[in-house]
Design a protein around this motif. Structure first.
Motif, PDB file in Angstrom:
ATOM      1  N   ASN A 137      -8.256  18.969  -4.471  1.00  0.00           N
ATOM      2  CA  ASN A 137      -8.458  17.684  -3.816  1.00  0.00           C
ATOM      3  C   ASN A 137      -7.159  16.885  -3.748  1.00  0.00           C
ATOM      4  OD1 ASN A 137      -9.244  14.504  -4.410  1.00  0.00           O
ATOM      5  ND2 ASN A 137     -10.510  15.471  -2.853  1.00  0.00           N
ATOM      6  N   MET A 138      -6.402  16.906  -4.837  1.00  0.00           N
ATOM      7  CA  MET A 138      -5.126  16.184  -4.848  1.00  0.00           C
ATOM      8  C   MET A 138      -4.169  16.757  -3.814  1.00  0.00           C
ATOM      9  SD  MET A 138      -4.430  15.291  -8.892  1.00  0.00           S
ATOM     10  CE  MET A 138      -4.518  16.995  -9.457  1.00  0.00           C
ATOM     11  N   VAL A 139      -4.174  18.086  -3.678  1.00  0.00           N
ATOM     12  CA  VAL A 139      -3.310  18.739  -2.692  1.00  0.00           C
ATOM     13  C   VAL A 139      -3.742  18.359  -1.278  1.00  0.00           C
ATOM     14  CG1 VAL A 139      -2.577  20.947  -1.734  1.00  0.00           C
ATOM     15  CG2 VAL A 139      -2.771  20.672  -4.219  1.00  0.00           C
ATOM     16  N   LEU A 140      -5.046  18.416  -1.031  1.00  0.00           N
ATOM     17  CA  LEU A 140      -5.562  18.092   0.304  1.00  0.00           C
ATOM     18  C   LEU A 140      -5.288  16.636   0.673  1.00  0.00           C
ATOM     19  CD1 LEU A 140      -8.997  19.970   0.211  1.00  0.00           C
ATOM     20  CD2 LEU A 140      -7.048  20.504   1.688  1.00  0.00           C
ATOM     21  N   LYS A 141      -5.449  15.742  -0.280  1.00  0.00           N
ATOM     22  CA  LYS A 141      -5.195  14.322  -0.016  1.00  0.00           C
ATOM     23  C   LYS A 141      -3.753  14.100   0.443  1.00  0.00           C
ATOM     24  CE  LYS A 141      -8.520  12.006  -3.102  1.00  0.00           C
ATOM     25  NZ  LYS A 141      -9.090  11.025  -2.168  1.00  0.00           N
ATOM     26  N   ARG A 142      -2.826  14.715  -0.256  1.00  0.00           N
ATOM     27  CA  ARG A 142      -1.411  14.539   0.088  1.00  0.00           C
ATOM     28  C   ARG A 142      -1.074  15.200   1.424  1.00  0.00           C
ATOM     29  NH1 ARG A 142       1.880  12.189  -3.242  1.00  0.00           N
ATOM     30  NH2 ARG A 142       1.296  11.805  -5.394  1.00  0.00           N
ATOM     31  N   PHE A 143      -1.716  16.329   1.692  1.00  0.00           N
ATOM     32  CA  PHE A 143      -1.427  17.051   2.933  1.00  0.00           C
ATOM     33  C   PHE A 143      -1.984  16.297   4.143  1.00  0.00           C
ATOM     34  CE2 PHE A 143      -2.646  20.207   6.168  1.00  0.00           C
ATOM     35  CZ  PHE A 143      -1.403  20.766   6.431  1.00  0.00           C
ATOM     36  N   ILE A 144      -3.216  15.782   4.026  1.00  0.00           N
ATOM     37  CA  ILE A 144      -3.864  15.103   5.152  1.00  0.00           C
ATOM     38  C   ILE A 144      -3.402  13.664   5.264  1.00  0.00           C
ATOM     39  CG2 ILE A 144      -6.099  14.396   6.098  1.00  0.00           C
ATOM     40  CD1 ILE A 144      -7.263  16.905   4.666  1.00  0.00           C
ATOM     41  N   ASP A 145      -3.181  13.003   4.108  1.00  0.00           N
ATOM     42  CA  ASP A 145      -2.558  11.675   4.055  1.00  0.00           C
ATOM     43  C   ASP A 145      -3.337  10.623   4.856  1.00  0.00           C
ATOM     44  OD1 ASP A 145      -0.621   9.868   3.206  1.00  0.00           O
ATOM     45  OD2 ASP A 145       0.633  10.195   4.970  1.00  0.00           O
ATOM     46  N   ARG A 146      -4.591  10.465   4.549  1.00  0.00           N
ATOM     47  CA  ARG A 146      -5.422   9.457   5.211  1.00  0.00           C
ATOM     48  C   ARG A 146      -5.550   8.226   4.310  1.00  0.00           C
ATOM     49  NH1 ARG A 146     -11.835   9.734   7.062  1.00  0.00           N
ATOM     50  NH2 ARG A 146     -11.618   8.382   8.905  1.00  0.00           N
ATOM     51  N   LEU A 160      -5.165   8.421  -2.129  1.00  0.00           N
ATOM     52  CA  LEU A 160      -5.478   8.485  -0.704  1.00  0.00           C
ATOM     53  C   LEU A 160      -6.976   8.718  -0.497  1.00  0.00           C
ATOM     54  CD1 LEU A 160      -2.368  10.605   0.335  1.00  0.00           C
ATOM     55  CD2 LEU A 160      -2.776   8.200   0.904  1.00  0.00           C
ATOM     56  N   SER A 161      -7.389   8.810   0.769  1.00  0.00           N
ATOM     57  CA  SER A 161      -8.822   8.727   1.074  1.00  0.00           C
ATOM     58  C   SER A 161      -9.528  10.059   1.319  1.00  0.00           C
ATOM     59  CB  SER A 161      -9.020   7.829   2.301  1.00  0.00           C
ATOM     60  OG  SER A 161     -10.358   7.481   2.484  1.00  0.00           O
ATOM     61  N   TYR A 162      -8.907  10.956   2.099  1.00  0.00           N
ATOM     62  CA  TYR A 162      -9.633  12.158   2.553  1.00  0.00           C
ATOM     63  C   TYR A 162      -9.055  13.432   1.960  1.00  0.00           C
ATOM     64  CZ  TYR A 162     -11.668  15.587   5.749  1.00  0.00           C
ATOM     65  OH  TYR A 162     -12.348  16.656   6.275  1.00  0.00           O
ATOM     66  N   PRO A 163      -9.964  14.320   1.468  1.00  0.00           N
ATOM     67  CA  PRO A 163     -11.399  14.134   1.264  1.00  0.00           C
ATOM     68  C   PRO A 163     -11.685  13.373  -0.026  1.00  0.00           C
ATOM     69  CG  PRO A 163     -10.761  16.326   0.564  1.00  0.00           C
ATOM     70  CD  PRO A 163      -9.515  15.680   1.128  1.00  0.00           C
ATOM     71  N   SER A 164     -12.873  12.831  -0.145  1.00  0.00           N
ATOM     72  CA  SER A 164     -13.235  12.066  -1.339  1.00  0.00           C
ATOM     73  C   SER A 164     -13.228  12.961  -2.568  1.00  0.00           C
ATOM     74  CB  SER A 164     -14.626  11.459  -1.156  1.00  0.00           C
ATOM     75  OG  SER A 164     -15.136  10.999  -2.386  1.00  0.00           O
ATOM     76  N   GLY A 165     -12.438  12.578  -3.569  1.00  0.00           N
ATOM     77  CA  GLY A 165     -12.391  13.349  -4.801  1.00  0.00           C
ATOM     78  C   GLY A 165     -13.697  13.278  -5.557  1.00  0.00           C
ATOM     79  N   HIS A 166     -14.338  12.112  -5.536  1.00  0.00           N
ATOM     80  CA  HIS A 166     -15.623  11.953  -6.217  1.00  0.00           C
ATOM     81  C   HIS A 166     -16.679  12.863  -5.585  1.00  0.00           C
ATOM     82  CE1 HIS A 166     -13.919   8.488  -8.251  1.00  0.00           C
ATOM     83  NE2 HIS A 166     -15.053   8.314  -8.922  1.00  0.00           N
ATOM     84  N   ALA A 167     -16.749  12.864  -4.254  1.00  0.00           N
ATOM     85  CA  ALA A 167     -17.737  13.689  -3.561  1.00  0.00           C
ATOM     86  C   ALA A 167     -17.455  15.173  -3.768  1.00  0.00           C
ATOM     87  CB  ALA A 167     -17.739  13.360  -2.076  1.00  0.00           C
ATOM     88  N   MET A 168     -16.207  15.553  -3.698  1.00  0.00           N
ATOM     89  CA  MET A 168     -15.816  16.952  -3.836  1.00  0.00           C
ATOM     90  C   MET A 168     -16.105  17.466  -5.249  1.00  0.00           C
ATOM     91  SD  MET A 168     -12.152  18.580  -2.761  1.00  0.00           S
ATOM     92  CE  MET A 168     -11.728  20.305  -3.002  1.00  0.00           C
ATOM     93  N   SER A 169     -15.730  16.693  -6.255  1.00  0.00           N
ATOM     94  CA  SER A 169     -15.964  17.098  -7.642  1.00  0.00           C
ATOM     95  C   SER A 169     -17.449  17.111  -7.972  1.00  0.00           C
ATOM     96  CB  SER A 169     -15.229  16.154  -8.593  1.00  0.00           C
ATOM     97  OG  SER A 169     -13.832  16.223  -8.403  1.00  0.00           O
TER      98      SER A 169
END
Length: 250
Positions: A137-146, A160-169
């Motif tokens: 999730n941390m990697v995706l957040k930095r890559f997508i940067d929303r 950052l916002s996307y994807p939600s870490g809470h929802a993903m975890s």
């Protein structure tokens, strides 16, 4: 509400896979154990690939104006139900989906595993899935940067916002617990109660992030999809490991 319907569709698909595997086990296991796992692997592979494709498609759609319309409409609908009691509930649920919440749940799960099931491997597996979901999730957040929604947040957030870490975890961790519940030798009524409880936790954590205005609904959808991919992938790997432990020649 679209995200809720989408989640139920995914959960129904996941339940179908489990039921299919049990059916195949009853019908085919006496003839060919390997065939059962080959079929399961193929189904899981299709779901993982399909899930990844769905996540990529959703991520691409974020570059257009389409998500903004749905995000605004859904957010307005959710916060229209804002009440002091609900605010307290969703703040509690968002904490359940945070670091300390998972530490408490893992501690309780460890005690139950050791005292009741006399097995700690499930705790290790659940912890591994949670770690994989968190790191990816941390990697995706930095890559997508929303960026986060540009509105007043009811709680403090920094990432950052996307994807939600809470929802993903939540989907990865509690989704895996749902899978384990289907395997445990307990009464059916208890199984259903536990599964409904876990589904409620997943949905509540996801909705809480929209209710508290720290995420767009599309962030939650992306998090649920990515978390579900991890559940299916890890369950597949764990099952294959068990297969080779039983029969290294398989």
């Amino acid at each position: 509400m679209a995200q809720t319907i989408e989640h139920f569709m995914k959960q129904s698909l996941f339940t179908f896979i489990i039921s299919l595997r049990e059916f195949l086990a009853n019908k085919l296991n006496q003839y060919n154990t390997t065939l059962l796992y080959v079929i399961t692997v193929k189904i899981a592979f299709v779901i993982v690939v399909g899930g990844i494709n769905l996540f990529v498609e959703l991520t691409e759609i974020l570059k257009t104006e389409t998500p903004a319309t749905y995000d605004t409409a859904i957010t307005d609908y959710v916060i229209s139900y804002r009440r002091p009691g609900l605010t307290s509930y969703f703040k509690f649920m968002t904490n359940v989906g945070d670091v300390y919440g998972y530490l408490i749940v893992l501690g309780v799960f460890l005690l139950i595993s050791l005292l009741v099931f006399k097995c700690w491997k499930y705790v290790v597996q659940a912890t591994l899935i949670l770690a994989l979901a968190t790191i990816s999730n941390m990697v995706l957040k930095r890559f997508i940067d929303r960026a986060r929604p540009g509105i007043e947040h009811l709680i403090s957030v920094e990432t950052l916002s996307y994807p939600s870490g809470h929802a993903m975890s939540a989907m990865a961790f509690y989704g895996f617990l749902i899978f384990l519940v289907t395997k445990f030798n307990i009464q059916k009524v208890m199984k259903y109660v536990l599964m409904i409880t876990l589904i409620t936790i997943i949905l509540s954590i996801g909705i809480s992030r929209v209710y508290l205005e720290v995420h767009f609904p599309s962030d939650i959808a992306g998090g649920f999809i990515a978390g579900f991919i991890w559940v299916v992938f890890c369950v597949l790997v764990f099952d294959l490991i068990e297969l080779f432990k039983k029969d290294p020649q398989t």
